[in-house]
Design a protein around this motif. Structure first.
Motif, short mmCIF file in Angstrom:
data_model
loop_
_atom_site.label_atom_id
_atom_site.label_comp_id
_atom_site.label_asym_id
_atom_site.label_seq_id
_atom_site.Cartn_x
_atom_site.Cartn_y
_atom_site.Cartn_z
N VAL A 231 0.87 -1.17 0.00
CA VAL A 231 0.00 0.00 0.00
C VAL A 231 0.91 1.23 0.00
O VAL A 231 1.35 1.70 1.05
N CYS A 232 1.24 1.68 -1.20
CA CYS A 232 2.18 2.79 -1.38
C CYS A 232 1.91 3.39 -2.76
O CYS A 232 1.24 2.78 -3.57
N ALA A 233 2.45 4.58 -3.00
CA ALA A 233 2.28 5.22 -4.30
C ALA A 233 3.10 4.47 -5.35
O ALA A 233 4.08 3.82 -5.02
N PRO A 234 2.71 4.58 -6.63
CA PRO A 234 3.40 3.82 -7.67
C PRO A 234 4.78 4.37 -8.04
O PRO A 234 5.54 3.72 -8.74
N VAL A 235 5.12 5.58 -7.57
CA VAL A 235 6.39 6.18 -7.96
C VAL A 235 7.24 6.52 -6.73
O VAL A 235 7.17 7.63 -6.21
N PRO A 236 8.04 5.55 -6.24
CA PRO A 236 8.96 5.88 -5.15
C PRO A 236 10.06 6.80 -5.69
O PRO A 236 10.20 6.92 -6.91
N LEU A 237 10.79 7.46 -4.81
CA LEU A 237 11.85 8.37 -5.29
C LEU A 237 12.99 8.42 -4.28
O LEU A 237 12.78 8.11 -3.10
N PRO A 238 14.20 8.79 -4.74
CA PRO A 238 15.30 8.88 -3.80
C PRO A 238 15.08 10.00 -2.78
O PRO A 238 14.45 11.02 -3.08
N ASN A 239 15.62 9.80 -1.58
CA ASN A 239 15.50 10.76 -0.48
C ASN A 239 15.92 12.17 -0.94
O ASN A 239 15.29 13.17 -0.58
N ARG A 240 16.99 12.24 -1.78
CA ARG A 240 17.47 13.56 -2.21
C ARG A 240 16.39 14.28 -3.02
O ARG A 240 16.18 15.48 -2.87
N ASP A 241 15.66 13.55 -3.88
CA ASP A 241 14.61 14.16 -4.71
C ASP A 241 13.41 14.57 -3.87
O ASP A 241 12.78 15.59 -4.12
N PHE A 242 13.10 13.74 -2.88
CA PHE A 242 11.98 14.07 -1.99
C PHE A 242 12.29 15.37 -1.24
O PHE A 242 11.46 16.27 -1.16
N ASN A 243 13.52 15.48 -0.72
CA ASN A 243 13.91 16.70 -0.01
C ASN A 243 13.97 17.91 -0.94
O ASN A 243 13.66 19.02 -0.52
N ALA A 244 14.34 17.68 -2.20
CA ALA A 244 14.36 18.78 -3.17
C ALA A 244 12.96 19.37 -3.36
O ALA A 244 12.79 20.58 -3.52
N LEU A 245 11.94 18.49 -3.34
CA LEU A 245 10.56 18.98 -3.46
C LEU A 245 10.20 19.88 -2.28
O LEU A 245 9.55 20.92 -2.45
N LEU A 246 10.64 19.49 -1.08
CA LEU A 246 10.35 20.30 0.10
C LEU A 246 11.12 21.62 0.04
O LEU A 246 10.59 22.68 0.39
#
Length: 310
Positions: A231-246
């Motif tokens: 039960v998760c979204a279909p597009v996981p991403l690297p921690n660096r990219d997630f932090n870049a969004l923030l």
């Protein structure tokens, strides 16, 4: 709304006072289910029924004629993994699963479906270039949190419930504004801690809270499948990219690096474990996608935008 309470289908929620539980309760009440929450709280809210999560009691009668039972009960893993805490994390999950199994077995008309929490942390720490873990081809990992997840699913499988469909929810990090990890990440981002945590290559598997509720509804009422579901979204991403969004969203004037040693210190101060952010989880919801489930927020960019009203 029906005027007659009993004409509403009944949905039983164990561990319903948690962040996920509160959202599920609201979601299913809006769909006109009568949601009964099994709760350890001393003061009882309406539709809350007392239980200790360990022993059979009058609460077990609530499972009669329920259309669905969902169990989210378990001590939060957001703590130091001391021996006492490890024991509580494990036993709270095993005991609640076991006693619900006993209650279901005694039902004259048992719940049609039982969804039991598990975790996407059951999979191995994923190398940066490794394929994502699906239900069919996931590598199970090692270590404390994997032992917990494996024992938890084992207890669920062992429950004798021949007339009840059973689904294990291997849930990833769920993002919402009022609980879970996201408010903490938001606070850190505003302070400039929206840089890669540790190496930044570790994968983040995540899910928007609305999609969590929708996936639970889908698995409870729109399929006849059983077994484990990611039960998760279909597009996981690297921690660096997630932090870049923030970082893009909050634009702090200063950005502080977060090397591993600093995270270890911070985690110690916050009484938690770095595993929650450093373990690499690359998980995809293969079975949900095969069944045609549509995500409202398939990408982290969409989820972060929605949660921060960008």
């Amino acid at each position: 709304m029906h005027s007659h309470a009993n004409s509403q289908p009944k949905f039983v929620l164990a561990g319903g006072t948690s962040f996920l539980g509160r959202h599920l309760q609201r979601y299913f009440e809006q769909l006109n289910y009568r949601v009964i929450v099994l709760s350890r709280a001393r003061r009882m809210a309406p539709n809350h029924v007392a239980w200790d999560g360990r022993t059979l009691g009058p609460w077990a009668a609530e499972l009669e004629n329920a259309v669905a039972l969902i169990n989210l009960a378990g001590r939060s893993v957001d703590c130091r993994y001391t021996e006492a805490n490890q024991r509580e994390i494990l036993t709270s999950r095993l005991d609640s699963t076991r006693v619900l199994g006993q209650a279901v077995a005694r039902c004259h008309t048992p719940p049609l479906v039982w969804l039991n929490s598990s975790t996407a942390t059951i999979y191995d720490d994923t190398r940066a270039d490794a394929p994502a873990n699906t239900e069919a081809r996931g590598l199970l990992g090692r270590g404390f949190s994997v032992r917990v997840a494996t024992a938890w699913e084992e207890a669920f499988r062992a429950a004798k419930a021949p007339r009840t469909r059973k689904v294990a929810l291997r849930t990833s990090i769920v993002l919402g504004t009022d609980g879970g990890a996201f408010p903490v990440l938001t606070k850190l981002a505003k302070l400039g801690l929206c840089t890669p945590q540790g190496g930044g290559d570790q994968w983040v598997s995540w899910l928007h809270i609305d999609d969590f509720c929708r996936a639970v509804e889908f698995l409870a009422f729109q399929t006849t499948e059983s077994g484990a579901f990611n039960v998760c979204a279909p597009v996981p991403l690297p921690n660096r990219d997630f932090n870049a969004l923030l970082a893009q969203r909050f634009r702090p004037w200063l950005r502080l690096p977060q090397p591993r040693w600093l995270l270890e210190l911070g985690a110690f101060a916050l009484r938690t474990e770095t595993e929650l952010i450093l373990k690499s989880r690359k998980v995809v919801p293969a079975r949900l996608l095969e069944l045609g489930f549509q995500f409202s927020y398939p990408t982290a960019a969409q989820a972060v935008a929605a949660l921060t009203h960008a």
